[in-house]
Design an enzyme around this catalytic site. Structure first.
Site, PDB file in Angstrom:
ATOM      1  N   SER A  97       0.741  -1.253   0.197  1.00 21.38           N
ATOM      2  CA  SER A  97       0.041  -0.034   0.016  1.00 21.38           C
ATOM      3  C   SER A  97       0.903   1.228  -0.010  1.00 21.38           C
ATOM      4  CB  SER A  97      -1.041  -0.153   1.128  1.00 21.38           C
ATOM      5  OG  SER A  97      -0.134  -0.003   2.534  1.00 21.38           O
ATOM      6  N   CYS A  98       2.039   1.093   0.404  1.00 19.56           N
ATOM      7  CA  CYS A  98       2.857   2.328   0.688  1.00 19.56           C
ATOM      8  C   CYS A  98       4.301   1.861   0.752  1.00 19.56           C
ATOM      9  CB  CYS A  98       2.361   3.222   1.966  1.00 19.56           C
ATOM     10  SG  CYS A  98       3.452   4.502   2.321  1.00 19.56           S
ATOM     11  N   GLY A  99       4.811   2.389  -0.281  1.00 22.00           N
ATOM     12  CA  GLY A  99       6.461   1.979  -0.515  1.00 22.00           C
ATOM     13  C   GLY A  99       7.293   2.696   0.671  1.00 22.00           C
ATOM     14  N   VAL A 100       6.819   4.149   1.109  1.00 19.94           N
ATOM     15  CA  VAL A 100       7.641   4.527   1.964  1.00 19.94           C
ATOM     16  C   VAL A 100       7.669   4.242   3.327  1.00 19.94           C
ATOM     17  CG1 VAL A 100       7.873   6.886   3.130  1.00 19.94           C
ATOM     18  CG2 VAL A 100       7.206   6.752   0.865  1.00 19.94           C
ATOM     19  N   CYS A 101       6.743   3.167   3.673  1.00 14.24           N
ATOM     20  CA  CYS A 101       6.725   2.670   5.170  1.00 14.24           C
ATOM     21  C   CYS A 101       8.013   1.857   5.294  1.00 14.24           C
ATOM     22  CB  CYS A 101       5.462   1.537   4.997  1.00 14.24           C
ATOM     23  SG  CYS A 101       3.842   2.425   4.535  1.00 14.24           S
TER      24      CYS A 101
END
Length: 299
Positions: free
Chosen positions: A139-143
């Site tokens: 859902s979020c590559g930054v996580c």
């Protein structure tokens, strides 16, 4: 190295390509039995769900043992493109010339599919320079990244790029949706499409993660020597996040569109790096958040 998705000859000759929906790529979806409940009662039927599996990306130079760089949850397919695109958009490689091979670890006929891609580089790879070995969710590559400073990739503002008519932009979502073969079966994954200035779909990648779909596109363009993508339009399904804009900026994309909303960081990055950011691209209207001069409302 995978077969080129795009031609080296000219932008106008680039073919429309996407993940194969047929039996040659059985890992992008799985068959399940579901119980459908409605006013008429309950019944069983067969259905398809999108595949989500971890992919470990490793990189190493001549004579080096490959270093584990990241693990991302992705939909299997175009994994070498994903690995190379990830390394490029994260600032860990600078050009296609650095990539010798990108292939599954211990790939042999008859063996089970591997969830590790090793990228062999033509120059030494300093794994100790990595501040983190992070886990990127679908859902979020930054996580999982420690700080915003570690996320940021230094790059120059994008080139001027083309001026696009409003009529071209509003036609893009339908073209993208019509080409999403895996979505047709599963209804459960995102897409990133690369278009030319006339609205022609040049390439499409689908994945359970938006950022993965973008990395697959960028990786293919990098391997084919087509960066920067200064005359192109990137359309993503869903919303636009900071990381989507970061990856587009590194690839030199001047216009980024989405069918949903952008985040505050996405708008900030687009403004700073000269990217035209379009959101809520649905039906006959859309919002332009930054650098609206690339959009001609009269045509």
């Amino acid at each position: 190295m995978p077969e080129p998705m795009m031609s080296h000859e000219s932008a106008s000759s680039l073919p429309i390509t996407h993940l194969d929906a047929g039996p040659s790529t059985p890992r992008d979806a799985a068959a399940v039995t579901v119980v459908v409940m409605g006013p008429e009662g309950a019944r069983e039927r067969d259905d398809w769900i999108v595949a989500e599996e971890p992919l470990e990306i490793r990189a190493g130079g001549p004579g080096q043992k490959a270093t584990s760089v990241a693990v991302t949850m992705r939909t299997p397919g175009a994994d070498p493109e994903l690995a190379v695109g990830f390394l490029y958009t994260e600032g860990l490689i600078a050009s296609c010339a650095e990539v010798v091979t990108a292939k599954p670890l211990n790939e042999r006929p008859g063996r089970a599919a591997c969830n590790i891609i090793e990228v062999a580089l033509s120059r030494p790879f300093d794994g100790s320079a990595l501040k983190r070995n992070f886990f990127a969710t679908s859902s979020c590559g930054v996580c999982g990244k420690a700080t915003l400073e570690q996320v940021a990739v230094r790059c120059a503002p994008v080139e001027a790029g083309p001026v696009i008519g409003r009529s071209v932009l509003i036609s893009l979502p339908e073209v993208l949706r019509g080409a999403q073969t895996v979505f047709d079966r599963t209804g459960g994954l995102h897409a990133a499409g690369l278009f030319d200035a006339d609205g022609r779909l040049l390439a499409l990648r689908e994945d359970v993660g938006r950022h993965n779909a973008v990395d697959k596109l960028v990786g293919r363009a990098l391997l084919d020597g087509l960066l920067p993508l200064s005359g192109r339009i990137l359309l993503v399904s869903g919303r636009t996040s900071f990381e989507i804009l970061q990856k587009a900026a590194v690839a030199g994309v001047p216009i980024v569109c989405a069918v949903s909303a952008p985040s505050t960081l996405a708008v900030s990055v687009a403004e700073r790096l000269g990217i035209t950011l379009v959101g809520f691209l649905r039906g006959a209207s859309f919002n332009v958040y930054t650098h609206a001069d690339r959009i001609d409302p009269r045509r």
